[in-house]
Design an enzyme around this catalytic site. Structure first.
Site, mmCIF file in Angstrom:
data_model
loop_
_atom_site.group_PDB
_atom_site.id
_atom_site.type_symbol
_atom_site.label_atom_id
_atom_site.label_comp_id
_atom_site.label_asym_id
_atom_site.label_seq_id
_atom_site.Cartn_x
_atom_site.Cartn_y
_atom_site.Cartn_z
ATOM 1 N N HIS A 167 0.855 -1.190 0.000
ATOM 2 C CA HIS A 167 0.000 0.000 0.000
ATOM 3 C C HIS A 167 0.892 1.241 0.000
ATOM 4 C CE1 HIS A 167 -3.785 -2.009 1.927
ATOM 5 N NE2 HIS A 167 -3.954 -1.846 0.641
ATOM 6 N N CYS A 265 -2.278 2.597 9.132
ATOM 7 C CA CYS A 265 -3.286 1.629 8.694
ATOM 8 C C CYS A 265 -4.498 1.629 9.615
ATOM 9 C CB CYS A 265 -2.686 0.233 8.640
ATOM 10 S SG CYS A 265 -1.550 -0.037 7.259
#
Length: 272
Positions: A167, A265
């Site tokens: 990511h 996250c």
């Protein structure tokens, strides 16, 4: 320059059901034991830091069977009060997208159901008036175009090439989102040569973070413009932050790292 904290609004999800029951990124290993109670304590320490700095934190209820729901940043992208839903690549996480979208709809937000595969703010980071968007592992390039049309903002595609940085928010962090003086930190080798060139041209003052720091997800950090939550083992990055006038605050998220996520996250920013 003098750094200033600005109030932030975050959405978080308690890791009540945290475990590693499948493997969809290089950090996950079902053979390694996890402890949900430890994950909850680490999550609470992160949340408490935000509250101590005066930020607003809201909560989405965890759902049994969705252990990765704690990684709230993946649940949506919120820009100018508009919610662009996540559409997860892996079947194990696909129910998370509708769950997060429902939370925002119930809270009165205008939501847009994504047609293209994307994993929310995990791959979409707002820097001033621009959205930096990752691709290569989880989010399709077509989602970048969809978000650009929806938001009316410039969306800059960045290609990720190392599966450990699957990511964008594992390889790049936004330290100052003010359009007048945007600042990012990133690990250059996580990106393709073409994307490295784009970042170098757009952000010549960016902090370059070494592989030894990024390897602990040191770049999965959260900044309010002054305070920066960092992984405790990313000591070199913390020193780089001090040199630029930031206040690094180590918060241990090692249990949550077993699922491939850190502080960022776990933190979805709500931009009204």
């Amino acid at each position: 320059m003098t750094r200033t904290a600005t109030p932030r609004h975050y959405l978080m999800c308690r890791p009540t059901y945290f475990e590693v029951s499948y493997e969809i990124n290089p950090w996950m290993d079902t053979a390694i034991e996890t402890d949900a109670a430890v994950a909850v304590r680490q999550w609470e320490a992160l949340r408490d830091a935000y509250l101590a700095w005066g930020h607003t934190v809201e909560y989405i209820d965890p759902i049994p069977g969705l252990p990765d729901m704690v990684y709230a940043a993946n649940g949506a992208t919120v820009v100018d009060g508009l919610v662009y839903s996540a559409k997860f690549r892996h079947p194990e996480r696909q129910p998370e997208g509708p769950a997060y979208q429902k939370w925002f709809a119930d809270a009165g937000f205008v939501t847009h159901t994504a047609e293209q595969v994307n994993e929310g703010e995990g791959d979409m980071l707002v820097v001033g008036d621009v959205i930096l968007a990752g691709t290569g592992f989880r989010t399709d390039r077509a989602a970048h175009r969809e978000l650009a049309e929806l938001s009316g903002r410039e969306v800059v595609t960045l290609e990720l090439v190392n599966p450990h940085f699957y990511h964008l928010d594992t390889a790049l962090t936004v330290l100052d989102a003010d359009p007048a003086h945007p600042l990012i930190a990133y690990h250059p080798e996580a990106f393709s040569p073409a994307s490295q060139a784009v970042l170098a041209e757009r952000y010549p003052d960016a902090i370059h973070v070494a592989a030894s720091e990024a390897a602990h997800l040191g770049l999965n950090a959260v900044s309010d413009g002054l305070h920066v939550v960092v992984a405790p083992r990313a000591t070199g990055f913390a020193e780089q932050l001090r040199e630029r006038g930031f206040e690094p605050h180590p918060v241990d998220t090692t249990e949550l790292l077993k699922g491939g996520g850190g502080a960022k996250c776990c933190t979805l920013e709500i931009r009204r």
